[in-house]
Scaffold this motif. Structure first.
Motif, PDB file in Angstrom:
ATOM      1  N   LEU A  95      47.556-118.912 -75.524  1.00  0.00           N
ATOM      2  CA  LEU A  95      46.900-117.971 -74.619  1.00  0.00           C
ATOM      3  C   LEU A  95      45.677-117.346 -75.274  1.00  0.00           C
ATOM      4  CD1 LEU A  95      50.098-116.245 -73.223  1.00  0.00           C
ATOM      5  CD2 LEU A  95      48.384-117.390 -71.802  1.00  0.00           C
ATOM      6  N   ILE A  96      44.604-117.206 -74.507  1.00  0.00           N
ATOM      7  CA  ILE A  96      43.422-116.478 -74.954  1.00  0.00           C
ATOM      8  C   ILE A  96      43.248-115.246 -74.068  1.00  0.00           C
ATOM      9  CG2 ILE A  96      42.318-118.605 -75.746  1.00  0.00           C
ATOM     10  CD1 ILE A  96      40.395-118.318 -73.328  1.00  0.00           C
ATOM     11  N   SER A  97      42.512-114.282 -74.556  1.00  0.00           N
ATOM     12  CA  SER A  97      42.322-113.030 -73.831  1.00  0.00           C
ATOM     13  C   SER A  97      41.237-113.175 -72.773  1.00  0.00           C
ATOM     14  CB  SER A  97      41.935-111.910 -74.807  1.00  0.00           C
ATOM     15  OG  SER A  97      42.942-111.721 -75.774  1.00  0.00           O
ATOM     16  N   HIS A  98      41.489-112.578 -71.619  1.00  0.00           N
ATOM     17  CA  HIS A  98      40.469-112.435 -70.590  1.00  0.00           C
ATOM     18  C   HIS A  98      40.223-110.947 -70.385  1.00  0.00           C
ATOM     19  CE1 HIS A  98      40.786-116.802 -68.919  1.00  0.00           C
ATOM     20  NE2 HIS A  98      39.839-116.679 -69.826  1.00  0.00           N
ATOM     21  N   GLU A  99      40.617-110.394 -69.244  1.00  0.00           N
ATOM     22  CA  GLU A  99      40.307-108.974 -69.029  1.00  0.00           C
ATOM     23  C   GLU A  99      41.085-108.074 -69.997  1.00  0.00           C
ATOM     24  OE1 GLU A  99      39.536-106.016 -65.300  1.00  0.00           O
ATOM     25  OE2 GLU A  99      41.466-107.028 -65.372  1.00  0.00           O
ATOM     26  N   HIS A 100      42.244-108.513 -70.430  1.00  0.00           N
ATOM     27  CA  HIS A 100      43.052-107.731 -71.378  1.00  0.00           C
ATOM     28  C   HIS A 100      43.429-108.611 -72.560  1.00  0.00           C
ATOM     29  CE1 HIS A 100      43.757-104.093 -68.876  1.00  0.00           C
ATOM     30  NE2 HIS A 100      43.561-104.951 -67.876  1.00  0.00           N
ATOM     31  N   ALA A 138      42.471-125.265 -63.078  1.00  0.00           N
ATOM     32  CA  ALA A 138      41.168-124.754 -63.519  1.00  0.00           C
ATOM     33  C   ALA A 138      41.035-124.849 -65.039  1.00  0.00           C
ATOM     34  CB  ALA A 138      40.995-123.302 -63.083  1.00  0.00           C
ATOM     35  N   PRO A 139      39.813-125.050 -65.528  1.00  0.00           N
ATOM     36  CA  PRO A 139      39.603-125.028 -66.980  1.00  0.00           C
ATOM     37  C   PRO A 139      39.702-123.605 -67.510  1.00  0.00           C
ATOM     38  CG  PRO A 139      37.500-125.184 -65.856  1.00  0.00           C
ATOM     39  CD  PRO A 139      38.557-125.277 -64.784  1.00  0.00           C
ATOM     40  N   VAL A 140      40.098-123.479 -68.755  1.00  0.00           N
ATOM     41  CA  VAL A 140      40.188-122.157 -69.390  1.00  0.00           C
ATOM     42  C   VAL A 140      38.908-121.915 -70.179  1.00  0.00           C
ATOM     43  CG1 VAL A 140      41.444-120.746 -71.059  1.00  0.00           C
ATOM     44  CG2 VAL A 140      42.697-122.224 -69.496  1.00  0.00           C
ATOM     45  N   LYS A 141      38.203-120.851 -69.830  1.00  0.00           N
ATOM     46  CA  LYS A 141      36.954-120.507 -70.509  1.00  0.00           C
ATOM     47  C   LYS A 141      37.062-119.121 -71.116  1.00  0.00           C
ATOM     48  CE  LYS A 141      34.018-123.279 -67.412  1.00  0.00           C
ATOM     49  NZ  LYS A 141      32.837-123.257 -66.511  1.00  0.00           N
ATOM     50  N   GLU A 142      36.460-118.944 -72.258  1.00  0.00           N
ATOM     51  CA  GLU A 142      36.475-117.643 -72.917  1.00  0.00           C
ATOM     52  C   GLU A 142      35.436-116.718 -72.281  1.00  0.00           C
ATOM     53  OE1 GLU A 142      35.995-118.094 -77.077  1.00  0.00           O
ATOM     54  OE2 GLU A 142      37.860-119.212 -77.360  1.00  0.00           O
ATOM     55  N   GLY A 143      35.653-115.420 -72.456  1.00  0.00           N
ATOM     56  CA  GLY A 143      34.692-114.434 -71.974  1.00  0.00           C
ATOM     57  C   GLY A 143      34.808-114.182 -70.482  1.00  0.00           C
ATOM     58  N   ARG A 144      33.909-113.341 -69.972  1.00  0.00           N
ATOM     59  CA  ARG A 144      33.941-112.934 -68.565  1.00  0.00           C
ATOM     60  C   ARG A 144      33.771-114.119 -67.615  1.00  0.00           C
ATOM     61  NH1 ARG A 144      33.422-107.391 -67.634  1.00  0.00           N
ATOM     62  NH2 ARG A 144      32.730-107.862 -65.507  1.00  0.00           N
ATOM     63  N   ALA A 145      33.131-115.183 -68.091  1.00  0.00           N
ATOM     64  CA  ALA A 145      32.937-116.363 -67.241  1.00  0.00           C
ATOM     65  C   ALA A 145      34.264-117.005 -66.856  1.00  0.00           C
ATOM     66  CB  ALA A 145      32.058-117.387 -67.954  1.00  0.00           C
ATOM     67  N   GLY A 146      35.318-116.728 -67.614  1.00  0.00           N
ATOM     68  CA  GLY A 146      36.606-117.348 -67.317  1.00  0.00           C
ATOM     69  C   GLY A 146      37.597-116.458 -66.601  1.00  0.00           C
ATOM     70  N   TRP A 147      37.184-115.240 -66.246  1.00  0.00           N
ATOM     71  CA  TRP A 147      38.123-114.276 -65.674  1.00  0.00           C
ATOM     72  C   TRP A 147      38.557-114.605 -64.247  1.00  0.00           C
ATOM     73  CZ3 TRP A 147      36.568-108.536 -67.061  1.00  0.00           C
ATOM     74  CH2 TRP A 147      36.518-108.407 -68.459  1.00  0.00           C
ATOM     75  N   HIS A 148      37.677-115.227 -63.459  1.00  0.00           N
ATOM     76  CA  HIS A 148      37.915-115.335 -62.010  1.00  0.00           C
ATOM     77  C   HIS A 148      37.996-116.769 -61.509  1.00  0.00           C
ATOM     78  CE1 HIS A 148      37.085-111.003 -61.743  1.00  0.00           C
ATOM     79  NE2 HIS A 148      36.051-111.220 -62.537  1.00  0.00           N
ATOM     80  N   LEU A 149      38.225-117.733 -62.392  1.00  0.00           N
ATOM     81  CA  LEU A 149      38.157-119.138 -62.001  1.00  0.00           C
ATOM     82  C   LEU A 149      39.423-119.667 -61.346  1.00  0.00           C
ATOM     83  CD1 LEU A 149      36.513-120.680 -65.215  1.00  0.00           C
ATOM     84  CD2 LEU A 149      35.389-120.138 -63.051  1.00  0.00           C
ATOM     85  N   PHE A 150      40.547-119.023 -61.572  1.00  0.00           N
ATOM     86  CA  PHE A 150      41.816-119.690 -61.327  1.00  0.00           C
ATOM     87  C   PHE A 150      42.225-119.758 -59.856  1.00  0.00           C
ATOM     88  CE2 PHE A 150      41.713-118.200 -65.682  1.00  0.00           C
ATOM     89  CZ  PHE A 150      41.990-119.380 -66.341  1.00  0.00           C
ATOM     90  N   ARG A 190      46.288-108.432 -57.459  1.00  0.00           N
ATOM     91  CA  ARG A 190      45.690-107.312 -56.727  1.00  0.00           C
ATOM     92  C   ARG A 190      44.181-107.266 -56.900  1.00  0.00           C
ATOM     93  NH1 ARG A 190      48.914-101.881 -56.740  1.00  0.00           N
ATOM     94  NH2 ARG A 190      50.155-103.321 -55.481  1.00  0.00           N
ATOM     95  N   PHE A 191      43.705-107.614 -58.093  1.00  0.00           N
ATOM     96  CA  PHE A 191      42.274-107.519 -58.363  1.00  0.00           C
ATOM     97  C   PHE A 191      41.629-108.883 -58.619  1.00  0.00           C
ATOM     98  CE2 PHE A 191      44.012-103.345 -59.563  1.00  0.00           C
ATOM     99  CZ  PHE A 191      43.255-102.543 -58.728  1.00  0.00           C
ATOM    100  N   ASP A 192      42.406-109.972 -58.411  1.00  0.00           N
ATOM    101  CA  ASP A 192      41.865-111.330 -58.551  1.00  0.00           C
ATOM    102  C   ASP A 192      41.181-111.530 -59.896  1.00  0.00           C
ATOM    103  OD1 ASP A 192      42.773-112.008 -56.006  1.00  0.00           O
ATOM    104  OD2 ASP A 192      40.920-111.340 -55.047  1.00  0.00           O
ATOM    105  N   VAL A 193      41.935-111.272 -60.964  1.00  0.00           N
ATOM    106  CA  VAL A 193      41.377-111.421 -62.304  1.00  0.00           C
ATOM    107  C   VAL A 193      42.477-111.893 -63.252  1.00  0.00           C
ATOM    108  CG1 VAL A 193      41.838-109.024 -62.984  1.00  0.00           C
ATOM    109  CG2 VAL A 193      39.973-110.277 -64.082  1.00  0.00           C
ATOM    110  N   SER A 194      42.070-112.695 -64.221  1.00  0.00           N
ATOM    111  CA  SER A 194      43.007-113.218 -65.210  1.00  0.00           C
ATOM    112  C   SER A 194      43.102-112.258 -66.397  1.00  0.00           C
ATOM    113  CB  SER A 194      42.538-114.593 -65.706  1.00  0.00           C
ATOM    114  OG  SER A 194      43.336-115.052 -66.769  1.00  0.00           O
ATOM    115  N   PHE A 195      44.324-111.902 -66.771  1.00  0.00           N
ATOM    116  CA  PHE A 195      44.526-111.106 -67.998  1.00  0.00           C
ATOM    117  C   PHE A 195      44.419-111.994 -69.227  1.00  0.00           C
ATOM    118  CE2 PHE A 195      46.817-106.880 -66.993  1.00  0.00           C
ATOM    119  CZ  PHE A 195      45.989-106.629 -65.931  1.00  0.00           C
ATOM    120  N   GLY A 196      44.884-113.237 -69.101  1.00  0.00           N
ATOM    121  CA  GLY A 196      44.823-114.190 -70.199  1.00  0.00           C
ATOM    122  C   GLY A 196      45.236-115.554 -69.672  1.00  0.00           C
TER     123      GLY A 196
END
Length: 203
Positions: A95-100, A138-150, A190-196
């Motif tokens: 696992l890598i970190s996204h929003e958290h 979906a591919p896993v990307k680091e940083g904010r670019a990967g937060w909303h892809l899934f 709820r917020f459509d964002v990946s934690f990790g």
């Protein structure tokens, strides 16, 4: 004139206060900020893995028995000792970190009965509202670019996150082909964002 203005102002103040309290209550319900300081640890064993201890074998060298004792049976040859098929790890990823901040290992495991589970091991992430475990393509990307892809492609929700810490199992529905998916996200629905998230590497 001053009295009229005062009478008109009082209901306005009350209305503003009511709206402020209502807005604050809705905000607390929606964001649930207290969860960021609440940890829930869930530890589950992998299904089908059991610790067993075999009884000690009786051999002719035991002083209590003799080779001619009919109760003494020769131990099975190594080729005859077959263990039941156990869980098999098909793919894994870190696992890598996204929003958290998030860490741990994700495994795709086939059980002895042919079913599949996604297993999170040593998970450590933040708690939050409406967290789910998603199996995605979906591919896993680091940083904010990967937060909303899934939620852009194909995904399957495996249920609510049982705990933001620990090791846990999430069963795949029988009609889901695990080979069609390549990653797992701890997704805040709820917020459509990946934690990790973790990208699978096939083994």
């Amino acid at each position: 004139m001053g009295r009229v203005r005062k009478v008109l102002t009082r209901p306005l103040v009350i209305a503003v206060l009511v709206m402020s309290v209502g807005g604050a209550g809705f905000g607390l319900y929606w964001f649930q900020p207290w969860k960021l300081w609440q940890d829930k640890t869930v530890e589950e064993a992998l299904p089908g893995v059991m610790e067993t201890s075999a009884p000690p074998a009786v051999t002719p060298s035991d002083p209590a028995v003799t080779p001619s004792d009919p109760a003494v049976k020769p131990s099975a040859e190594p080729s005859e000792q077959r263990s039941a098929p156990g869980p098999q790890t098909l793919a894994s990823g870190e696992l890598i970190s996204h929003e958290h901040a998030t860490s741990g290992t994700v495994k795709l495991v086939r059980l002895a009965d042919g079913s599949h589970v996604v297993r999170l091991e040593n998970l450590d992430t933040s708690n939050g509202p409406d967290l789910r475990v998603w199996l995605t393509d979906a591919p896993v990307k680091e940083g904010r670019a990967g937060w909303h892809l899934f939620d852009d492609g194909k995904y399957v929700s495996l249920g609510k996150l049982k705990g933001n810490r620990g090791s846990q199992n999430y069963a795949l529905p029988r009609d889901v082909d695990p080979s069609s998916y390549s990653s797992v996200s701890i997704w805040c629905d709820r917020f459509d964002v990946s934690f990790g998230a973790a990208q699978f590497a096939r083994l």
